[in-house]
Design a protein around this motif. Structure first.
Motif, mmCIF file in Angstrom:
data_model
loop_
_atom_site.group_PDB
_atom_site.id
_atom_site.type_symbol
_atom_site.label_atom_id
_atom_site.label_comp_id
_atom_site.label_asym_id
_atom_site.label_seq_id
_atom_site.Cartn_x
_atom_site.Cartn_y
_atom_site.Cartn_z
ATOM 1 N N LEU A 139 0.812 -1.217 0.000
ATOM 2 C CA LEU A 139 0.000 0.000 0.000
ATOM 3 C C LEU A 139 0.847 1.269 0.000
ATOM 4 C CD1 LEU A 139 -2.670 1.481 0.041
ATOM 5 C CD2 LEU A 139 -2.769 1.132 2.518
ATOM 6 N N ALA A 140 1.850 1.358 0.867
ATOM 7 C CA ALA A 140 2.669 2.570 0.928
ATOM 8 C C ALA A 140 3.339 2.835 -0.417
ATOM 9 C CB ALA A 140 3.708 2.463 2.039
ATOM 10 N N ALA A 141 3.870 1.776 -1.041
ATOM 11 C CA ALA A 141 4.526 1.933 -2.340
ATOM 12 C C ALA A 141 3.521 2.323 -3.413
ATOM 13 C CB ALA A 141 5.238 0.639 -2.723
ATOM 14 N N ASP A 149 -0.424 12.296 -1.194
ATOM 15 C CA ASP A 149 0.110 12.842 0.049
ATOM 16 C C ASP A 149 -0.905 12.799 1.194
ATOM 17 O OD1 ASP A 149 -1.658 14.880 -0.715
ATOM 18 O OD2 ASP A 149 -0.054 16.252 -1.325
ATOM 19 N N THR A 150 -2.145 12.428 0.894
ATOM 20 C CA THR A 150 -3.215 12.424 1.892
ATOM 21 C C THR A 150 -4.091 11.204 1.653
ATOM 22 O OG1 THR A 150 -3.225 14.840 1.930
ATOM 23 C CG2 THR A 150 -5.177 13.729 2.840
ATOM 24 N N VAL A 151 -4.502 10.535 2.736
ATOM 25 C CA VAL A 151 -5.409 9.405 2.586
ATOM 26 C C VAL A 151 -6.685 9.660 3.372
ATOM 27 C CG1 VAL A 151 -3.658 7.670 2.076
ATOM 28 C CG2 VAL A 151 -4.245 8.127 4.444
ATOM 29 N N LEU A 152 -7.807 9.380 2.743
ATOM 30 C CA LEU A 152 -9.096 9.366 3.417
ATOM 31 C C LEU A 152 -9.399 7.920 3.744
ATOM 32 C CD1 LEU A 152 -9.291 11.749 0.991
ATOM 33 C CD2 LEU A 152 -11.422 12.144 2.215
ATOM 34 N N VAL A 153 -9.396 7.591 5.017
ATOM 35 C CA VAL A 153 -9.554 6.209 5.463
ATOM 36 C C VAL A 153 -11.023 5.939 5.772
ATOM 37 C CG1 VAL A 153 -8.857 4.461 7.135
ATOM 38 C CG2 VAL A 153 -7.213 6.222 6.412
ATOM 39 N N CYS A 154 -11.566 4.949 5.095
ATOM 40 C CA CYS A 154 -12.943 4.506 5.310
ATOM 41 C C CYS A 154 -12.911 3.043 5.729
ATOM 42 C CB CYS A 154 -13.759 4.639 4.016
ATOM 43 S SG CYS A 154 -13.695 6.270 3.240
ATOM 44 N N VAL A 170 -0.100 7.712 8.949
ATOM 45 C CA VAL A 170 0.637 8.904 9.378
ATOM 46 C C VAL A 170 2.102 8.567 9.625
ATOM 47 C CG1 VAL A 170 0.155 8.717 11.870
ATOM 48 C CG2 VAL A 170 0.489 10.972 10.837
ATOM 49 N N GLN A 171 2.384 7.352 10.113
ATOM 50 C CA GLN A 171 3.771 6.948 10.301
ATOM 51 C C GLN A 171 4.502 6.757 8.974
ATOM 52 O OE1 GLN A 171 3.759 4.672 14.588
ATOM 53 N NE2 GLN A 171 3.211 3.458 12.802
ATOM 54 N N SER A 172 3.734 6.556 7.903
ATOM 55 C CA SER A 172 4.316 6.406 6.569
ATOM 56 C C SER A 172 4.416 7.735 5.833
ATOM 57 C CB SER A 172 3.475 5.421 5.743
ATOM 58 O OG SER A 172 3.455 4.141 6.346
ATOM 59 N N GLY A 173 4.013 8.820 6.501
ATOM 60 C CA GLY A 173 4.187 10.147 5.918
ATOM 61 C C GLY A 173 2.977 10.728 5.228
ATOM 62 N N LYS A 201 -4.598 12.090 17.940
ATOM 63 C CA LYS A 201 -3.192 11.745 17.714
ATOM 64 C C LYS A 201 -2.772 11.498 16.264
ATOM 65 C CE LYS A 201 -3.264 9.377 22.190
ATOM 66 N NZ LYS A 201 -3.219 8.044 22.838
ATOM 67 N N TYR A 202 -3.699 11.087 15.400
ATOM 68 C CA TYR A 202 -3.250 10.559 14.116
ATOM 69 C C TYR A 202 -3.824 11.248 12.884
ATOM 70 C CZ TYR A 202 -2.014 6.969 17.451
ATOM 71 O OH TYR A 202 -1.519 6.320 18.546
ATOM 72 N N GLY A 203 -5.021 11.784 12.967
ATOM 73 C CA GLY A 203 -5.638 12.398 11.791
ATOM 74 C C GLY A 203 -6.817 13.245 12.198
ATOM 75 N N ASP A 204 -7.514 13.764 11.215
ATOM 76 C CA ASP A 204 -8.714 14.551 11.475
ATOM 77 C C ASP A 204 -9.950 13.712 11.180
ATOM 78 O OD1 ASP A 204 -7.188 16.713 12.150
ATOM 79 O OD2 ASP A 204 -7.669 17.908 10.373
ATOM 80 N N VAL A 205 -10.841 13.614 12.140
ATOM 81 C CA VAL A 205 -12.143 12.979 11.941
ATOM 82 C C VAL A 205 -13.088 14.071 11.451
ATOM 83 C CG1 VAL A 205 -14.040 11.736 13.025
ATOM 84 C CG2 VAL A 205 -11.675 11.275 13.728
ATOM 85 N N ILE A 206 -13.600 13.905 10.242
ATOM 86 C CA ILE A 206 -14.346 14.976 9.594
ATOM 87 C C ILE A 206 -15.723 14.497 9.153
ATOM 88 C CG2 ILE A 206 -12.214 16.091 8.821
ATOM 89 C CD1 ILE A 206 -12.706 14.973 6.030
#
Length: 225
Positions: A139-141, A149-154, A170-173, A201-206
């Motif tokens: 996935l990171a690759a 540069d940004t992921v929306l995680v569902c 977030v640890q992968s940048g 700690k890790y992202g924005d919940v939107i």
């Protein structure tokens, strides 16, 4: 909810320097974590009714299509040897702790992406063995190759694979956004607790409208280039 200091929990985290707003990039991707029948269909032992989550995720994906926002689906699937083998002992350590996951066998209905999602041939599909969509997968690759540069995680579940994916993202940048309507769990308590943790700690919940507006704006248009 109050902290050990007798103040609101939000205030305690703010005082400690958590909960700042993430930097939203200009090349987003949507990562749909394990919205497979085994998790979205209560007929499966590992599943629960995630109809609303599936619908909201479908709406988000549709909003990103005109801008060419990449979509990555993940599924958890185990071979017979990984899940139990001849003597019934799983080769994957996680399955000792979560034996119900042994039902997620390769080729079974449980590991199929929920057919209500608007999946297209160009979308990416990653099979994983652990909680995080990044652990032991390309996935990171893949995201780096797409210049995201940004992921929306569902996806599902908020307290398990969604949270693990947000942490590793977030640890992968990658900047992390989690549309609240697009994630779900088997119980409300773990769901809310882990959304709080991600936000702190890790992202924005939107909200979903915010996520759709982001994809329809300059970031989404940049993703199509």
């Amino acid at each position: 909810m109050t902290s050990q200091y007798g103040e609101p929990t939000d205030r305690t985290y703010e005082r400690a320097g958590f909960g700042a707003t993430v930097r939203r990039g200009v090349r987003p991707a949507i990562v749909v974590v394990d919205l497979t029948r085994g998790f979205t269909d209560p007929a499966h032992p590992t599943g629960t009714d995630l109809t609303d989550v599936v619908a909201a995720t479908g709406e988000l994906i549709a909003a990103g299509r005109p801008a060419g926002v990449p979509v990555v689906f993940t599924t958890i699937a185990y071979t017979d040897a990984e899940a139990g083998g001849r003597d019934g002992t799983p080769a994957v350590t996680w399955l000792h702790k979560a034996p119900g996951m042994r039902a997620l066998r390769e080729g079974s209905d449980a590991v199929a992406i929920d057919p209500r999602l608007p999946r297209e041939p160009a979308d990416h599909l990653i099979t994983k063995k652990g909680a995080s969509a990044f652990f032991g997968t390309p996935l990171a690759a893949t995201l780096a190759g797409l210049h995201c540069d940004t992921v929306l995680v569902c996806g599902a579940t908020t307290s398990g694979c969604v949270r693990a994916t947000a942490v590793d993202a977030v640890q992968s940048g990658f900047s992390v956004l989690v549309p609240r309507a697009c994630v779900g769990d088997r119980a409300q308590g773990p769901h809310e607790a882990n959304l709080f943790d991600i936000q702190a700690k890790y992202g924005d919940v939107i909200e979903l409208d915010d996520a759709i507006g982001y994809l329809a704006g300059p970031a989404g248009r940049a993703g199509a280039r």
